[in-house]
Scaffold this motif. Structure first.
Motif, PDB file in Angstrom:
ATOM      1  N   MET A   1       0.842  -1.190   0.000  1.00 23.23           N
ATOM      2  CA  MET A   1       0.000   0.000   0.000  1.00 23.23           C
ATOM      3  C   MET A   1       0.879   1.242   0.000  1.00 23.23           C
ATOM      4  SD  MET A   1      -2.831   1.209   2.785  1.00 23.23           S
ATOM      5  CE  MET A   1      -3.775   2.693   2.509  1.00 23.23           C
ATOM      6  N   ALA A   2       0.615   2.155  -0.927  1.00 20.91           N
ATOM      7  CA  ALA A   2       1.391   3.382  -1.013  1.00 20.91           C
ATOM      8  C   ALA A   2       0.571   4.554  -0.487  1.00 20.91           C
ATOM      9  CB  ALA A   2       1.810   3.646  -2.456  1.00 20.91           C
ATOM     10  N   VAL A   3       1.208   5.400   0.325  1.00 22.34           N
ATOM     11  CA  VAL A   3       0.554   6.542   0.949  1.00 22.34           C
ATOM     12  C   VAL A   3       1.400   7.777   0.692  1.00 22.34           C
ATOM     13  CG1 VAL A   3      -0.269   7.554   3.108  1.00 22.34           C
ATOM     14  CG2 VAL A   3      -0.400   5.068   2.763  1.00 22.34           C
ATOM     15  N   LEU A 135       5.285   8.067   1.567  1.00 22.88           N
ATOM     16  CA  LEU A 135       6.095   9.074   0.888  1.00 22.88           C
ATOM     17  C   LEU A 135       5.752  10.461   1.415  1.00 22.88           C
ATOM     18  CD1 LEU A 135       5.317   7.695  -2.665  1.00 22.88           C
ATOM     19  CD2 LEU A 135       7.424   7.250  -1.393  1.00 22.88           C
ATOM     20  N   VAL A 136       6.756  11.201   1.846  1.00 20.25           N
ATOM     21  CA  VAL A 136       6.554  12.564   2.334  1.00 20.25           C
ATOM     22  C   VAL A 136       6.983  13.535   1.243  1.00 20.25           C
ATOM     23  CG1 VAL A 136       7.169  14.272   4.094  1.00 20.25           C
ATOM     24  CG2 VAL A 136       6.942  11.850   4.717  1.00 20.25           C
ATOM     25  N   CYS A 169      -1.065   6.392  -5.500  1.00 19.02           N
ATOM     26  CA  CYS A 169      -1.118   6.044  -4.081  1.00 19.02           C
ATOM     27  C   CYS A 169      -2.565   5.773  -3.664  1.00 19.02           C
ATOM     28  CB  CYS A 169      -0.546   7.166  -3.215  1.00 19.02           C
ATOM     29  SG  CYS A 169       1.255   7.312  -3.312  1.00 19.02           S
ATOM     30  N   GLU A 170      -2.742   4.812  -2.745  1.00 21.29           N
ATOM     31  CA  GLU A 170      -4.096   4.493  -2.285  1.00 21.29           C
ATOM     32  C   GLU A 170      -4.655   5.572  -1.372  1.00 21.29           C
ATOM     33  OE1 GLU A 170      -2.360   0.578  -3.503  1.00 21.29           O
ATOM     34  OE2 GLU A 170      -1.639   2.381  -2.525  1.00 21.29           O
ATOM     35  N   GLU A 171      -3.782   6.216  -0.594  1.00 22.66           N
ATOM     36  CA  GLU A 171      -4.216   7.266   0.309  1.00 22.66           C
ATOM     37  C   GLU A 171      -3.319   8.488   0.127  1.00 22.66           C
ATOM     38  OE1 GLU A 171      -6.132   4.874   4.112  1.00 22.66           O
ATOM     39  OE2 GLU A 171      -4.026   5.455   4.187  1.00 22.66           O
TER      40      GLU A 171
END
Length: 201
Positions: A1-3, A135-136, A169-171
Motif C-alpha cells: 500500500m502506497a501513501v 512518501l513525504v 497512491c491508495e491514500e
C-alpha cells in the motif's frame, strides 16, 4: 500500500508520516533523501536522527539522495529472495530528492525532460512496490511565483510529481498545523454529477 503525505513547511507532515508507519508496522526502513550542503543542513539531519532514536522504534535508516527507485527495487528483491515480507518504507522527502536531481541536471538544455523521466520511473517503482510505502512531499505552489527560472522549473516539477504520485497512491494526506486530512477518499469525481448538471456535447 502506497501513501502520500503532503503539506507545507513545518506543517507536521514528517511527524505524522512516522506515526503512521509506527502504528501499522513492527519495524521500518527510513530512506532519507537529503543531501548535506552546509552545517545548518547537517544540524537538521542530526536532529531528525536523534528524534527517530528517541522514539524507540526500530528504524533502519538508509541515506539515498538520488537512487531512490533502485533502492526500493533492491529492498523488494532482497525480501523476495529471502522469503521474508517486503519491508515497510518511509521516504522523507521527495521534494529534496527532486531538488537533488534538478541541480544535477541544471546545466543540461533538457533538464526538465530529464527530471520528468526520473519522475516517471519513481511512479512506476511506487506502483510496483509490494509493501507499505509512505512518501513525504511538500506543497510548494501555494506561495508567490519564484523570481528565477530554476525556481519556477522546480515549482512546476514538484507540482507534477505530487499529482503523479497521488494518482498511484491508495491514500493521500494533507497535513496542516499538525492536523492530517485524507484527501483521496473525499475527491470529487465528475462522473458522479447528476446528469442534469452535465454539459451537453
Amino acid at each position: 500500500m502506497a501513501v502520500l503525505v503532503t503539506g507545507g513547511a513545518r506543517s507536521g507532515k514528517s511527524a505524522f508520516a512516522e506515526q503512521l508507519a509506527m502504528h501499522g508496522e513492527m519495524r521500518g526502513i527510513y530512506i532519507a533523501t537529503s543531501h548535506i550542503y552546509d552545517e545548518e543542513m547537517r544540524e537538521r539531519v542530526d536532529l531528525h536522527k536523534q528524534q527517530r532514536l528517541s522514539s524507540d522504534y526500530p528504524w533502519d535508516t538508509r541515506e539515498e539522495p538520488y537512487e531512490l527507485c533502485e533502492l526500493l527495487e533492491q529492498l523488494q528483491a532482497d525480501a523476495m529472495n529471502a522469503g521474508t515480507p517486503v519491508p515497510a518504507v518511509l521516504v522523507d522527502c521527495l521534494t529534496l530528492w527532486l531538488t537533488n536531481w534538478l541541480l544535477r541536471y541544471e546545466s543540461e538544455a533538457n533538464a526538465s525532460a530529464l527530471v520528468t523521466k526520473r519522475l516517471d520511473e519513481l511512479a512506476e517503482s511506487v506502483s510496483s512496490y509490494a509493501g507499505t510505502l509512505i512518501l513525504v512531499t511538500n506543497e510548494v505552489g501555494d506561495g508567490i511565483v519564484p523570481e528565477y527560472p530554476l525556481g519556477r522549473t522546480f515549482r512546476d516539477l514538484a507540482g507534477r510529481m505530487n499529482q503523479r504520485l497521488a494518482s498511484v497512491c491508495e491514500e493521500v494526506f494533507l497535513v496542516t498545523a499538525g492536523i492530517p486530512i485524507e484527501l483521496k477518499s473525499r475527491a470529487y469525481r465528475l462522473d458522479t454529477r447528476p446528469s442534469s448538471l452535465r454539459t451537453e456535447r
